[in-house]
Structures are given as C-alpha cells and as structure tokens.
Design a protein around this motif. Structure first.
Motif, PDB file in Angstrom:
ATOM      1  N   ARG A  14     176.492 -24.611  -6.492  1.00  0.00           N
ATOM      2  CA  ARG A  14     177.697 -23.891  -5.878  1.00  0.00           C
ATOM      3  C   ARG A  14     178.476 -24.888  -5.248  1.00  0.00           C
ATOM      4  O   ARG A  14     179.641 -24.851  -5.566  1.00  0.00           O
ATOM      5  N   GLN A  15     177.931 -25.603  -4.321  1.00  0.00           N
ATOM      6  CA  GLN A  15     178.780 -26.439  -3.539  1.00  0.00           C
ATOM      7  C   GLN A  15     179.320 -27.509  -4.403  1.00  0.00           C
ATOM      8  O   GLN A  15     180.472 -27.707  -4.203  1.00  0.00           O
ATOM      9  N   LYS A  31     182.027 -26.101  -6.690  1.00  0.00           N
ATOM     10  CA  LYS A  31     183.361 -25.932  -5.981  1.00  0.00           C
ATOM     11  C   LYS A  31     184.322 -27.270  -5.858  1.00  0.00           C
ATOM     12  O   LYS A  31     185.237 -27.394  -6.085  1.00  0.00           O
ATOM     13  N   LYS A  32     183.379 -28.299  -5.362  1.00  0.00           N
ATOM     14  CA  LYS A  32     184.066 -29.702  -5.306  1.00  0.00           C
ATOM     15  C   LYS A  32     184.670 -30.147  -6.639  1.00  0.00           C
ATOM     16  O   LYS A  32     185.664 -30.637  -6.564  1.00  0.00           O
ATOM     17  N   LYS A  69     185.423 -28.144  -8.992  1.00  0.00           N
ATOM     18  CA  LYS A  69     186.629 -27.484  -9.188  1.00  0.00           C
ATOM     19  C   LYS A  69     188.094 -27.843  -8.674  1.00  0.00           C
ATOM     20  O   LYS A  69     189.360 -27.943  -8.962  1.00  0.00           O
ATOM     21  N   VAL A  70     187.954 -28.343  -7.331  1.00  0.00           N
ATOM     22  CA  VAL A  70     188.884 -28.816  -6.452  1.00  0.00           C
ATOM     23  C   VAL A  70     189.451 -30.062  -7.332  1.00  0.00           C
ATOM     24  O   VAL A  70     190.896 -30.373  -7.262  1.00  0.00           O
TER      25      VAL A  70
END
Length: 359
Positions: free
Chosen positions: A23-24, A27-28, A30-31
């Motif tokens: 998940r982490q 998220k990276k 996606k950014v």
C-alpha cells in the motif's frame, strides 16, 4: 489430499493491497504518476493556462481599484467594480478620441523613420565591411520574413489575438466580481490540515500582487509622461507616441526600457545629431529617475526583487511561453517569492517551537 507435514505460509501476499508495504509503495507510485500527468497537461495546455493567469492578473488589478475606491465610497462591491470598469473605459475612449488621429499619423511616421534609419545603418555597416552585401542581405531578409511567417502562423491570426484578449477581459471581470468564491474553490482541493496555511499564503500573494501592479501602473504613467515632456522640450519628433510606447513598455522591466531607448535614439538622430544627442540624454534622465526614484519606491511598497532575477525570469519566460509569459514573468516571480518566504517563516516558527535555533 494434503500431507500432515505440509505447511502453509501465513500473512498477505506481496501482490495483495492488504500488505502495508504494498500500500505504501502504491501510494508513492500514484504520487509520481500523478505528478508526471500534471507536467504533461501543463505542457500541453500552457497557452490556455497563461490566458487564465493573465485574466487573474487583470482581476487582481480591478480588485485593487475596488478596494481603493471602498476607502472613500461605502457602497456595495458590485457598484464599486462598475465604477472602476466604466472609469477605465471612459479613460481609454477619451484618450483615443483626443489623440487618436494624431497618434495614428505618428505611428505611420515612426514606421517610416525606423525603416529609413535601418537602411542608413545597414548601408554604413556594409560600406565598412561589417555587413554582407545587398544580395546577401536580401536573402537574409527573406529567410527572416519566412521565420516570422512561421511564428505568426504558430501564434495565431489577429482574430485569435482579439479572442484571447476578450477571454482575458471576461475572466478578469469574473475574478474581480467574486474573488472569495474562487479562493474557496481552490482551498477545497487542498487537504484540510493545510487549508489555513494555504489561505494565508493566498492572501499574502494577492496583497503583494495588488501592490506590485499598482506600483507598475504608477511607474508606467510616470515614465510615459516624463518621456513625452523631455522629448517635447528637446524638439524630438513623435514625442507623444514615444511617451505612450515608453509607458506601455514600462510594464516589462529591463527589456521594455531597452526597446524604448532604441526607438528614442533612432527617431532622435533622424532629425539631426543634436536631436539625437538630446534623445540619448532624455533616455538617461528617464531611466535614472525610474531607477533611483520610482523603482525603489515601488520595491519598498511591494516586493523587492533583484534585477538579475527578474531579467533571468523574463528571458526564460519569453523563450518558453512567448510574449504573454514575458509580460507576466515578474508576477510569477513575485508569487513564488511570497510562497517561499512564507514557507521559510513557517519552518522558522517550528524550529523555535521545538527549541532548535531558527535558520
């Protein structure tokens, strides 16, 4: 059938989003992916974005006039905005009505004067062996005109320019009518924890832009009037037109002053050596007054930007964004400077609160 000694691995698979590490990393990703898409969209939509920003700048100017008028007229914002817009329209129409015919004649005369001076300068340099021959000059001129034609086709026709100006005016009016509506809309896209800080930064940017643009208008009027008066006293032709050009180009620091000086000297020497020397002296007087009186006053009241920083931003903006970017370069720099100063101030407060020495 499973054997008794068979073991099954426990815990989520790395391919499942239930894994905190996955998940982490997702998220990276996606950014970074969103950042790349944002850069691509900015590159593709840079011209419409510049038009919107120009409309925002016009809205800030109108908002400044509305706020200033509110100090003496305690009436509604809509009526004050109407008074400001009508006043600007009447000023432009009145100026064109009083000087329109004379200015048009001076503009035609200015074009003929510049063409004659260019021919004289080219002939002199050719005679000195510093320029190619006439045939080579004709080839260079045709190539330059071809490049200009490509540039003109890229930028669009006069109809497109008029449409762009119309959109800038409409956007400026909409921004000036209800600035808080658009500010709240922008704040809505910011995370809740950062909205108060974002609002404070926006307020400071708006305050700085209003004062910066007011100072620009003051400098434009002062430089235009002073140029006209000094040139008229010295008997330099086209003094009124050169004063108007100097006032308009004063909106673009550094580069505008250089263009004004070239025009003044060319027109001055077209009437004689003495007049040309007077034009040079007039340019020095005007730029000295602007550099030592107007510019320090404006910088003191608005934002003090180093000249080299402003010139560098103008060069980059003109190369990347064209004429509109050149005109809006110092506004970009001012907003970035305010945001960086606010961030430094915020970091200093955090360091002092944590007991560490502030930078």
């Amino acid at each position: 059938m499973a054997h008794a000694s068979q073991s099954v691995e426990q815990g989520p698979s790395p391919n499942e989003l239930h894994d905190p590490l996955v998940r982490q990393e997702f998220k990276k990703a996606k950014v970074w992916f969103g950042f790349a898409i944002a850069i691509a969209l900015i590159i593709l939509l840079i011209q419409p974005l510049l038009v919107i920003f120009a409309g925002l700048i016009l809205g800030v100017m109108l908002d400044g006039g509305v706020r200033l008028l509110g100090r003496v007229l305690p009436i509604g914002r809509g009526l004050r905005l109407l008074i400001v817009v009508v006043g600007v329209i009447l000023f432009l129409v009145g100026t064109f009505y009083l000087t329109g015919v004379g200015i048009i004649e001076q503009a035609n005369q200015l074009r003929a004067t510049l063409e004659g001076q260019a021919v004289r300068l080219t002939s002199y340099l050719t005679a000195q062996g510093l320029m190619p021959g006439a045939s080579d000059i004709s080839g260079i001129a045709r190539q330059a005109m071809s490049s200009v034609g490509k540039l003109t086709s890229y930028l669009g026709s006069a109809v497109g320019a008029s449409t762009t100006l119309f959109f800038i005016l409409v956007l400026g009016l909409f921004f000036a009518m209800e600035p808080r509506v658009y500010e709240r809309g922008v704040q809505w896209m910011v995370p809740r924890a950062e909205r108060q800080e974002f609002s404070l930064t926006l307020d400071r940017m708006g305050f700085t832009l209003r004062r910066l643009l007011a100072g620009k208008l003051l400098g434009m009027v002062a430089e235009g009037v002073l140029t006209w008066v000094v040139l008229m006293v010295g008997g330099v032709p086209l003094a009124a037109l050169l004063g108007i050009i100097a006032g308009v180009l004063a909106f673009i620091p550094n580069i505008g002053a250089f263009i004004t000086g070239v025009l003044m000297v060319a027109v001055g020497f077209s009437a004689g050596v003495d007049t040309g020397l007077w034009a040079i002296g007039a340019y020095v007087v005007v730029q000295t007054f602007d550099g030592y009186v107007v510019a320090p006053y404006v910088a003191k009241k608005t934002v003090d930007m180093p000249p080299a920083l402003t010139l560098g931003a103008q060069i980059l903006a003109s190369a990347l964004l064209g004429l509109i970017g050149l005109a809006l370069a110092d506004s970009f720099v001012a907003m970035i400077k305010v945001a960086m100063e606010r961030r430094a101030e915020r970091e200093g407060v955090r360091e002092r609160a944590g007991g560490a020495p502030a930078a």
